[in-house]
Each structure stands twice: as structure tokens, then as C-alpha cells.
Motif scaffolding. Structure first.
Motif, PDB file in Angstrom:
ATOM      1  N   ASP A 170      69.341  -4.849 -78.134  1.00  0.00           N
ATOM      2  CA  ASP A 170      70.154  -4.410 -77.002  1.00  0.00           C
ATOM      3  C   ASP A 170      69.321  -3.595 -76.027  1.00  0.00           C
ATOM      4  O   ASP A 170      68.517  -2.748 -76.440  1.00  0.00           O
ATOM      5  CB  ASP A 170      71.324  -3.544 -77.485  1.00  0.00           C
ATOM      6  CG  ASP A 170      72.377  -4.351 -78.223  1.00  0.00           C
ATOM      7  OD1 ASP A 170      72.572  -5.536 -77.887  1.00  0.00           O
ATOM      8  OD2 ASP A 170      73.012  -3.792 -79.136  1.00  0.00           O
ATOM      9  N   VAL A 214      69.388  -0.666 -73.797  1.00  0.00           N
ATOM     10  CA  VAL A 214      70.221   0.524 -73.687  1.00  0.00           C
ATOM     11  C   VAL A 214      70.068   1.193 -72.325  1.00  0.00           C
ATOM     12  O   VAL A 214      71.045   1.593 -71.705  1.00  0.00           O
ATOM     13  CB  VAL A 214      69.880   1.530 -74.814  1.00  0.00           C
ATOM     14  CG1 VAL A 214      70.676   2.810 -74.673  1.00  0.00           C
ATOM     15  CG2 VAL A 214      70.132   0.894 -76.176  1.00  0.00           C
ATOM     16  N   LYS A 215      68.829   1.292 -71.868  1.00  0.00           N
ATOM     17  CA  LYS A 215      68.529   1.941 -70.598  1.00  0.00           C
ATOM     18  C   LYS A 215      67.364   1.225 -69.941  1.00  0.00           C
ATOM     19  O   LYS A 215      66.481   0.733 -70.630  1.00  0.00           O
ATOM     20  CB  LYS A 215      68.154   3.407 -70.853  1.00  0.00           C
ATOM     21  CG  LYS A 215      68.830   4.375 -69.944  1.00  0.00           C
ATOM     22  CD  LYS A 215      68.573   5.808 -70.357  1.00  0.00           C
ATOM     23  CE  LYS A 215      68.834   6.673 -69.157  1.00  0.00           C
ATOM     24  NZ  LYS A 215      67.699   7.243 -68.545  1.00  0.00           N
ATOM     25  N   HIS A 240      73.828   0.989 -71.532  1.00  0.00           N
ATOM     26  CA  HIS A 240      74.700   0.439 -72.578  1.00  0.00           C
ATOM     27  C   HIS A 240      75.592   1.577 -73.079  1.00  0.00           C
ATOM     28  O   HIS A 240      75.195   2.376 -73.903  1.00  0.00           O
ATOM     29  CB  HIS A 240      73.828  -0.117 -73.699  1.00  0.00           C
ATOM     30  CG  HIS A 240      74.558  -0.992 -74.669  1.00  0.00           C
ATOM     31  ND1 HIS A 240      75.629  -0.561 -75.406  1.00  0.00           N
ATOM     32  CD2 HIS A 240      74.345  -2.282 -75.030  1.00  0.00           C
ATOM     33  CE1 HIS A 240      76.040  -1.548 -76.188  1.00  0.00           C
ATOM     34  NE2 HIS A 240      75.283  -2.609 -75.971  1.00  0.00           N
ATOM     35  N   HIS A 243      76.282   2.328 -76.929  1.00  0.00           N
ATOM     36  CA  HIS A 243      75.180   2.945 -77.662  1.00  0.00           C
ATOM     37  C   HIS A 243      74.940   4.385 -77.218  1.00  0.00           C
ATOM     38  O   HIS A 243      74.535   5.222 -78.018  1.00  0.00           O
ATOM     39  CB  HIS A 243      73.898   2.129 -77.528  1.00  0.00           C
ATOM     40  CG  HIS A 243      73.882   0.904 -78.370  1.00  0.00           C
ATOM     41  ND1 HIS A 243      74.208   0.922 -79.712  1.00  0.00           N
ATOM     42  CD2 HIS A 243      73.595  -0.372 -78.078  1.00  0.00           C
ATOM     43  CE1 HIS A 243      74.112  -0.298 -80.206  1.00  0.00           C
ATOM     44  NE2 HIS A 243      73.742  -1.113 -79.230  1.00  0.00           N
ATOM     45  N   LEU A 244      75.183   4.686 -75.971  1.00  0.00           N
ATOM     46  CA  LEU A 244      74.925   6.039 -75.485  1.00  0.00           C
ATOM     47  C   LEU A 244      76.028   7.019 -75.850  1.00  0.00           C
ATOM     48  O   LEU A 244      75.747   8.189 -76.094  1.00  0.00           O
ATOM     49  CB  LEU A 244      74.743   6.025 -73.967  1.00  0.00           C
ATOM     50  CG  LEU A 244      73.467   5.363 -73.462  1.00  0.00           C
ATOM     51  CD1 LEU A 244      73.466   5.322 -71.940  1.00  0.00           C
ATOM     52  CD2 LEU A 244      72.241   6.101 -73.969  1.00  0.00           C
ATOM     53  N   SER A 252      73.617   5.168 -83.058  1.00  0.00           N
ATOM     54  CA  SER A 252      72.836   5.056 -81.824  1.00  0.00           C
ATOM     55  C   SER A 252      72.458   6.431 -81.297  1.00  0.00           C
ATOM     56  O   SER A 252      71.318   6.652 -80.881  1.00  0.00           O
ATOM     57  CB  SER A 252      73.622   4.322 -80.744  1.00  0.00           C
ATOM     58  OG  SER A 252      73.971   3.027 -81.156  1.00  0.00           O
TER      59      SER A 252
END
Length: 139
Positions: A102, A104-105, A120, A123-124, A130
Motif C-alpha cells: 500500500d 501510504v504517503k 492512505h 493506515h494513518l 499501521s
């Protein structure tokens, strides 16, 4: 060619999860991406679906020249090459998987398309495993 700093989260709960993740990381590197930092490996229970298979997870920071969509296509090709058939966006739900990668950033970009949302948010902000993995990466 501009370079972008990206946080990826990788997970596997089929076969040897750590080995699967290490293979995926090597493929990411072979694709011309620079590996900058890694989290520790973390095991976690499946989230949003039921399975007796425990996940192995890791977060990494990479530097890439790929655009968000190019990077998405690249990591999806790695997932497919490693044997992942069902993508959760396509199948409409989560299931066991040999590898999951994935984004995420991506720099400080806010990006939303039909296929990709950066950052994402699950996840954050929602998933405990995560947050543990990303603790040292996101201030």
C-alpha cells in the motif's frame, strides 16, 4: 527527473510472510527505487476480515521517480507476479494474501482517484498495527 519520497506498507499472511515481504522489497529496489528506511517487522491479526493466518508487516520509505499512478501500477505488478490474484478494491473485500503493498504517503501530496487515495487514511488513522509501524516515519 524529480524524485519523490514515499511511504509504503507491506503485509503478507500466506506462506512465509517475512520472506514474501523481503522478496517484494527486493523487487521494489530492482525497479529503480532507492530504499531509505525500514521499520521493524511486526505481526498482527487480520483487519476487516476473519482468518487464522497472522500477518507479517513492515513499513519502508523509498525514493522514486514514478508518479503516484505509475507507482501503483508498479506495486500491483509485483503483487500479481508474486501470486496475488484478488485485489481488495476489485473484489470488494479483504482476504488472505501472499503480498499486499500500500502507498501510504507520497511527498505531501493529497491525491484521490478511483484507484488510489493518498494519504492512505486507514493506515494513518484507523489501523493500530499501521500506527505502530509508521510511528517513526510520520511526525
Amino acid at each position: 527527473m524529480s524524485q519523490h519520497e514515499v511511504i509504503l506498507l507491506l503485509g503478507s499472511n500466506l506462506g512465509d510472510g517475512k520472506k514474501n515481504i523481503e522478496e517484494a522489497l527486493e523487487k521494489i529496489k530492482e525497479g529503480g527505487n532507492e530504499m531509505l528506511k525500514f521499520s521493524v517487522f511486526l505481526t498482527s491479526e487480520p483487519v476487516e476480515f476473519v482468518s487464522s493466518n497472522i500477518f507479517c508487516n513492515i513499513a519502508t520509505i523509498i525514493r522514486t521517480h514514478l508518479s503516484p499512478i505509475q507507482l501503483l501500477d508498479f506495486v500491483k505488478s509485483i503483487e500479481f507476479e508474486m501470486g496475488r490474484i484478488n485485489d481488495s478494491k476489485v473484489s470488494g473485500g479483504y482476504s488472505d494474501r501472499i503480498i499486499d503493498i500500500d502507498i501510504v504517503k507520497y511527498d505531501d501530496l493529497n491525491f484521490i482517484s478511483e484507484r488510489l487515495e493518498i494519504p492512505h487514511k486507514k493506515h494513518l488513522f484507523e489501523r493500530e498495527f499501521s500506527r505502530v509501524l509508521l510511528n517513526d516515519f510520520i511526525k
